[in-house]
Design an enzyme around this catalytic site. Structure first.
Site, mmCIF file in Angstrom:
data_model
loop_
_atom_site.group_PDB
_atom_site.id
_atom_site.type_symbol
_atom_site.label_atom_id
_atom_site.label_comp_id
_atom_site.label_asym_id
_atom_site.label_seq_id
_atom_site.Cartn_x
_atom_site.Cartn_y
_atom_site.Cartn_z
ATOM 1 N N LYS A 183 -18.980 -6.500 7.097
ATOM 2 C CA LYS A 183 -20.102 -7.435 6.984
ATOM 3 C C LYS A 183 -21.415 -6.747 7.346
ATOM 4 O O LYS A 183 -22.420 -6.881 6.637
ATOM 5 C CB LYS A 183 -19.850 -8.642 7.898
ATOM 6 C CG LYS A 183 -20.852 -9.774 7.707
ATOM 7 C CD LYS A 183 -20.452 -10.998 8.538
ATOM 8 C CE LYS A 183 -19.192 -11.616 8.030
ATOM 9 N NZ LYS A 183 -18.783 -12.838 8.757
ATOM 10 N N ARG A 198 -21.605 -13.459 14.555
ATOM 11 C CA ARG A 198 -20.390 -13.455 13.728
ATOM 12 C C ARG A 198 -19.621 -12.147 13.901
ATOM 13 O O ARG A 198 -20.210 -11.099 14.131
ATOM 14 C CB ARG A 198 -20.738 -13.586 12.236
ATOM 15 C CG ARG A 198 -21.513 -14.823 11.827
ATOM 16 C CD ARG A 198 -21.907 -14.688 10.365
ATOM 17 N NE ARG A 198 -22.834 -15.713 9.937
ATOM 18 C CZ ARG A 198 -22.512 -16.781 9.202
ATOM 19 N NH1 ARG A 198 -21.269 -16.959 8.844
ATOM 20 N NH2 ARG A 198 -23.419 -17.653 8.837
ATOM 21 N N GLY A 239 -11.725 -15.955 8.066
ATOM 22 C CA GLY A 239 -11.202 -17.041 8.874
ATOM 23 C C GLY A 239 -10.382 -16.616 10.071
ATOM 24 O O GLY A 239 -9.935 -17.446 10.854
ATOM 25 N N MET A 246 -11.358 -14.496 12.609
ATOM 26 C CA MET A 246 -12.119 -14.346 13.839
ATOM 27 C C MET A 246 -13.254 -15.355 13.854
ATOM 28 O O MET A 246 -13.358 -16.204 12.970
ATOM 29 C CB MET A 246 -12.568 -12.897 13.993
ATOM 30 C CG MET A 246 -11.382 -11.943 14.162
ATOM 31 S SD MET A 246 -11.859 -10.233 14.406
ATOM 32 C CE MET A 246 -12.517 -9.836 12.812
ATOM 33 N N ARG A 252 -19.172 -9.475 0.085
ATOM 34 C CA ARG A 252 -17.998 -8.620 0.304
ATOM 35 C C ARG A 252 -17.165 -8.658 -0.966
ATOM 36 O O ARG A 252 -17.299 -9.563 -1.783
ATOM 37 C CB ARG A 252 -17.168 -9.107 1.500
ATOM 38 C CG ARG A 252 -16.629 -10.517 1.339
ATOM 39 C CD ARG A 252 -15.995 -11.014 2.626
ATOM 40 N NE ARG A 252 -15.616 -12.425 2.539
ATOM 41 C CZ ARG A 252 -15.338 -13.187 3.572
ATOM 42 N NH1 ARG A 252 -15.405 -12.709 4.785
ATOM 43 N NH2 ARG A 252 -14.993 -14.446 3.408
ATOM 44 N N HIS A 271 -10.872 -22.843 4.079
ATOM 45 C CA HIS A 271 -10.000 -21.903 4.785
ATOM 46 C C HIS A 271 -8.628 -21.830 4.120
ATOM 47 O O HIS A 271 -8.087 -20.749 3.866
ATOM 48 C CB HIS A 271 -9.859 -22.331 6.250
ATOM 49 C CG HIS A 271 -8.839 -21.536 7.013
ATOM 50 N ND1 HIS A 271 -7.528 -21.946 7.135
ATOM 51 C CD2 HIS A 271 -8.927 -20.351 7.643
ATOM 52 C CE1 HIS A 271 -6.863 -21.037 7.836
ATOM 53 N NE2 HIS A 271 -7.687 -20.067 8.148
ATOM 54 N N SER A 305 20.661 9.493 0.398
ATOM 55 C CA SER A 305 19.874 8.259 0.327
ATOM 56 C C SER A 305 19.620 7.826 1.761
ATOM 57 O O SER A 305 20.564 7.617 2.530
ATOM 58 C CB SER A 305 20.635 7.170 -0.424
ATOM 59 O OG SER A 305 19.849 5.995 -0.493
ATOM 60 N N GLY A 333 19.127 5.508 4.519
ATOM 61 C CA GLY A 333 19.318 4.098 4.870
ATOM 62 C C GLY A 333 18.441 3.777 6.059
ATOM 63 O O GLY A 333 18.891 3.812 7.216
ATOM 64 N N THR A 334 17.180 3.524 5.774
ATOM 65 C CA THR A 334 16.199 3.441 6.871
ATOM 66 C C THR A 334 16.335 2.186 7.722
ATOM 67 O O THR A 334 15.766 2.123 8.813
ATOM 68 C CB THR A 334 14.763 3.547 6.316
ATOM 69 O OG1 THR A 334 14.605 2.608 5.250
ATOM 70 C CG2 THR A 334 14.489 4.953 5.811
ATOM 71 N N ASN A 335 17.100 1.181 7.265
ATOM 72 C CA ASN A 335 17.340 0.021 8.134
ATOM 73 C C ASN A 335 18.148 0.464 9.363
ATOM 74 O O ASN A 335 17.746 0.252 10.508
ATOM 75 C CB ASN A 335 18.098 -1.078 7.381
ATOM 76 C CG ASN A 335 17.300 -1.631 6.218
ATOM 77 O OD1 ASN A 335 16.090 -1.478 6.154
ATOM 78 N ND2 ASN A 335 17.980 -2.286 5.289
ATOM 79 N N ASP A 336 19.316 1.100 9.100
ATOM 80 C CA ASP A 336 20.144 1.570 10.222
ATOM 81 C C ASP A 336 19.514 2.762 10.929
ATOM 82 O O ASP A 336 19.658 2.912 12.149
ATOM 83 C CB ASP A 336 21.548 1.931 9.720
ATOM 84 C CG ASP A 336 22.495 0.737 9.774
ATOM 85 O OD1 ASP A 336 22.074 -0.330 10.266
ATOM 86 O OD2 ASP A 336 23.655 0.862 9.328
ATOM 87 N N CYS A 393 16.798 3.758 0.466
ATOM 88 C CA CYS A 393 17.347 2.501 -0.041
ATOM 89 C C CYS A 393 17.268 1.360 0.962
ATOM 90 O O CYS A 393 17.804 0.285 0.719
ATOM 91 C CB CYS A 393 18.795 2.683 -0.496
ATOM 92 S SG CYS A 393 19.934 3.139 0.820
ATOM 93 N N TYR A 418 12.969 9.224 -5.316
ATOM 94 C CA TYR A 418 12.875 7.812 -5.671
ATOM 95 C C TYR A 418 12.877 6.931 -4.431
ATOM 96 O O TYR A 418 13.270 7.372 -3.336
ATOM 97 C CB TYR A 418 14.020 7.405 -6.610
ATOM 98 C CG TYR A 418 15.396 7.384 -5.956
ATOM 99 C CD1 TYR A 418 15.851 6.247 -5.275
ATOM 100 C CD2 TYR A 418 16.234 8.489 -6.024
ATOM 101 C CE1 TYR A 418 17.105 6.225 -4.678
ATOM 102 C CE2 TYR A 418 17.485 8.477 -5.433
ATOM 103 C CZ TYR A 418 17.921 7.347 -4.760
ATOM 104 O OH TYR A 418 19.155 7.331 -4.157
#
Length: 874
Positions: A23, A93, A102, A104, A337, A456, A764, A766-769, A831, A851
């Site tokens: 701003k 502001r 909306g 802040m 903006r 808003h 591959s 396995g980024t969750n585990d 994956c 990939y």
């Protein structure tokens, strides 16, 4: 020389976003462009950082610098801060470097007190205006700075309007405004135990502190987490001399966009209110007029605004969101903006700007937030069902898309219903406020009784890609009693409604939906993205239906097919359970022979759906106990169904129980204990591949062994796979290639990836585990404490949603480098659901993966994120 923390608008420019915030930088740029900007100054983001470093205190040096700029502003305006005869009033502001509409807080009319308001009334010969401004200031200051809910002040206003039999604030007289000031101050004193602060200097410092504090309020933290905005950025504070839209019928205020933010159409779009201040428009308290109507009300101001709007869009080369005020017929620009827009609009605007010669294709691709595409990838109302439905009301089409769900009236109830009970929710509110952010995230769509296209609810919904209908005045609200009335119908909490954010129509009941498709500007834009990206994008799919959907969305293969999901289906769970309770290898093989044709058929369907694209099939991963019941009644019922004793089945269930099953007997460990499981799955994969090869498809199945932490584990299971596969291929007389690889999901696998690559033809991640094991967090339980981490700024994002590049990312990078050192042509992918997170996709591009793979509906998101990563890395 002392560090500079404050900048006059005339000292900055549009390139100073990091210091001045968005701003402040844009106000400075508009000042350079010679636009009618009420002058002021910006307290930098660095001052915000200093405020927190100093223990949430504004230092004396910073106070001195702020008031030196107040003095400069007095000279520019010819007014004096705190003066009775010619007072300088200001707005305070927030303004972060990333737009956070909306999230802040704002305070208007700062500098008023009992004496100054009298002087303002005399100076303007307009006492109603003066006291209207004063009561607004008291309400805003009390709410934003002192934490008193504005709802309580609204109740005081409503009480006076009810006494007088009037509906609009505009109908309140000067005496009514004076009474409001008196009652507001009395309420303030009763709540705070002290008089409302009357010293303008103190008001200023407390307001600046409040804006700094608002950077860390709950809704701002939530918004930052959703939009990958670092907490370290801080917010700037903009102090601007007031111009007044509430001085009578020759004054007004409005918000407008240079293009339609819902559709992208090239036309001026927005709203205004006469005799109002800016908060009235965005708060949705009064329903505003369309911007085109300003041409009749104040033609000179309208013509001036149109010229400025065109100039700003050409200057910034993007659709602009502008706030303006008209004071006694003169136009002032309060901010500009890059406007928030729906996904539909974002794509149309990006394509149109290229066609208009305003930007390049690369610039167009970078203008669209990949996460926004999600809004285009979900169902719309079925045309036939919609035609048969009866419209029950209509509001303003504020954010497109279709939503159907159960009605809830508060953000809290919406969040609980969605998160804890898995319900689809439509949040229905008189009007939304920033405090409703969590409920809006949980909801399928938002419906409000008040407000317009720039309220808003509308702005935030568009930013989230949520469907929104605003200003539906046909609703009679009874929120406290948890129901509303519309078109003679009563809709209670938990009842279903359907809303259409593209038309503004509201329907009581459920309307059938249809799937989305990629056409028009979307198709053209995604073609541009595909031409630029390096990363391939695959999908996680466990059924032919999922695979086919992913292909429609541009998937280039299956990166993860979870075979255990197939085991849970009703027609095969009995055979799976028979296999689990078997006491001998022969019994297990007999049960597995029943599962084999089902698995083979599943794989054939997926191979056909992918039409020759690569398919990675993960062998059985979860512990076996997950397929068995735990409650006594369920065990009894299953024992009866299987024709065995309760004691026998219960003993088996107890024997499979593990203290920490996620680290227990699962993944490759199952295949080592029971090689016949891997034999059956290999048989199903290879026979399916042979069958579709005979149909003319070219298939190279990729068999993935999960949870490997030691190369000897992989070697053992791979031997079973290869022996089985090679025998079947030889017997078939068909030439078929296949690959065997592994998931890298255990930290030890990452640090010994050079050894594992001797056996694995692909990795591959396995980024969750991998995230779970690297942090030592349970993915299922982390939600119970992560909120505290966000609040205390230990974490800024959920590591299961956004890849932790400093820790988990280092393991990925290390494993990629080690794997390639052993096998230069090894194929590398990811994956976990991180494969659909834009920042994680960019990381995958940077470390050279081949990939990413994600759920079908996130495939276009990953495609665009991969293109943006390629452009940024040029």
């Amino acid at each position: 020389m002392a560090k500079k923390y404050v900048y006059a608008f005339s000292e900055g420019n549009g390139s100073m976003r990091e210091i001045l915030g968005g701003k402040g930088a844009n106000l400075a740029e508009m000042t350079i462009l010679g636009m009618p900007v009420p002058q002021g100054f910006t307290i930098s983001t660095e001052a915000c950082t200093k405020y927190y470093d100093d223990g949430e205190v504004i230092s004396d040096d910073l106070k001195d610098e702020i008031f030196s700029y107040v003095t400069k502003l007095e000279k520019i305006t010819g007014k004096k801060f705190g003066d009775v005869n010619n007072p300088l009033l200001v707005s305070v502001r927030s303004g972060a470097r990333a737009s956070m509409p909306g999230m802040m807080d704002t305070i208007l009319n700062l500098g008023l007190n009992d004496e100054v308001v009298e002087g303002l009334a005399n100076l303007t010969s307009n006492p109603r205006f003066a006291y209207d401004s004063y009561r607004r200031f008291i309400q805003m200051f009390s709410d934003v700075v002192m934490g008193l809910s504005k709802k309580n002040f609204e109740e005081i206003i409503d009480k006076i309007k009810e006494e007088k039999g009037i509906k609009l604030d505009l109908d309140l007289t000067t005496d009514d405004m004076k009474r409001l000031v008196k009652e507001f101050k009395a309420y303030y004193k009763a709540e705070k135990g002290e008089d409302f602060p009357s010293e303008p200097v103190a008001q200023m410092i407390e307001a600046v502190k409040a804006v700094f504090r608002s950077w860390n309020n709950d809704r701002a933290i939530t918004y930052r987490r959703m939009n990958d905005i670092p907490s370290s950025w801080g917010t700037a504070v903009n102090v601007q001399s007031m111009v007044f839209g509430n001085m009578g019928e020759t004054s007004g205020t409005g918000v407008a966009f240079t293009r339609d933010p819902a559709t992208g159409e090239k036309k001026l779009y927005g709203e205004f209110l006469m005799n109002a201040q800016g908060e009235d428009v965005v708060a949705g308290i009064r329903t505003p007029q369309p911007i085109s109507h300003l041409a009749q009300v104040m033609p000179e101001a309208y013509d001036a605004f149109v010229k400025i709007a065109d100039k700003l869009e050409n200057h910034y080369r993007d659709m602009q969101d502008m706030e303006f005020t008209i004071e006694k017929g003169k136009l002032y620009m309060l901010q500009t903006r890059n406007g928030k827009r729906t996904a539909d609009a974002a794509l149309k605007i990006a394509v149109d700007l290229v066609d208009e010669g305003m930007i390049t294709i690369d610039e167009a691709i970078l203008k669209v937030d990949p996460k926004q595409l999600d809004a285009l990838l979900h169902p719309q109302f079925d045309a036939k069902a919609l035609k048969a439905a009866t419209e029950d009301g209509k509001g303003i089409a504020a954010s497109p898309g279709a939503a159907c769900g159960k009605v809830y009236f508060t953000a809290e109830e919406s969040t609980v219903a969605h998160n804890e009970r898995g319900e689809k929710v439509v949040l229905v509110r008189l009007e939304t406020s920033p405090e409703d952010i969590e409920g809006m995230i949980a909801a399928e769509g938002i419906l409000t009784v008040r407000g317009g296209a720039t309220s808003h609810a509308a702005v935030v919904a568009r930013g989230m890609g949520k469907c929104c209908v605003a200003g539906c005045s046909a609703i009679t609200m009874h929120a406290d009693e948890k129901y509303f009335e519309i078109n003679g119908k009563t809709v209670k909490e938990g009842d279903y409604i359907s809303i259409d954010g593209s038309t503004g129509k509201v329907y009581v009941g459920i309307i059938k939906t249809t799937d989305a498709s990629i056409t028009g500007p979307f198709e053209r834009f995604m073609k541009w993205a595909d031409e630029r990206r390096v990363l391939k994008v695959r999908t996680n799919a466990d059924s032919p239906k999922d695979a086919a959907q992913a292909v429609k969305f541009g998937a280039e293969g299956v990166g993860l097919c979870r075979t255990e999901h197939m085991f849970f289906e009703a027609d095969r769970i009995a055979a799976v359970r028979e296999m689990i309770v078997s006491e001998t290898t022969e019994q297990r093989r007999k049960a597995l022979s029943k599962i084999l044709p089902m698995q083979r058929s599943d794989f054939e369907g997926i191979f056909r759906a992918m039409n020759g694209l690569p398919v990675t099939i993960r062998f059985l991963d979860p512990p076996l106990h997950e397929f068995l019941p735990t409650a006594k009644a369920d065990i009894e019922a299953l024992a009866k169904e299987m024709g065995i004793s309760y004691d026998s089945l219960n003993a088996k269930v107890e024997s499979l129980h593990e203290m920490n099953p996620m680290l227990g007997h699962r993944g490759c460990r199952l295949a080592i204990s029971y090689p016949e499981i891997a034999e059956m799955q290999t048989t199903a994969v290879i026979e399916a591949a042979i069958n579709v090869t005979k149909e003319g498809l070219s298939i190279v199945p990729e068999i993935m062994i999960p949870l490997v932490g030691e190369v000897k584990e992989l070697a053992f299971v791979k031997k079973t796979v290869v022996n089985t596969a090679d025998r079947i291929i030889a017997d078939s007389g068909i030439k078929l290639e296949y690959k065997v690889g592994t998931m890298i999901e255990i930290p030890r696998a990452a640090v010994t990836a050079d050894e594992i690559a001797k056996e694995a033809e692909f990795f591959s991640f396995g980024t969750n585990d991998l995230t779970q094991m690297t942090f030592g967090f349970s993915r299922d339980d982390a939600g119970k404490f992560l909120e505290h981490y966000y609040k205390q700024k230990v974490f800024e994002s959920d590591p299961f949603a956004r890849l932790d590049q400093n820790g988990v990312g280092k393991l990925v990078k290390m494993a990629a480098e080690l794997g390639r050192s052993t096998r230069p042509d090894i194929k590398l992918g990811i994956c976990g659901e991180h494969g659909g997170d834009p920042s994680s996709v960019e990381f995958c591009h940077s470390v050279g993966l081949n990939y990413v793979s994600c759920s079908p509906f996130r495939v276009p998101i990953a495609r665009l994120a991969a293109a943006q990563a390629a452009i940024r890395s040029k």
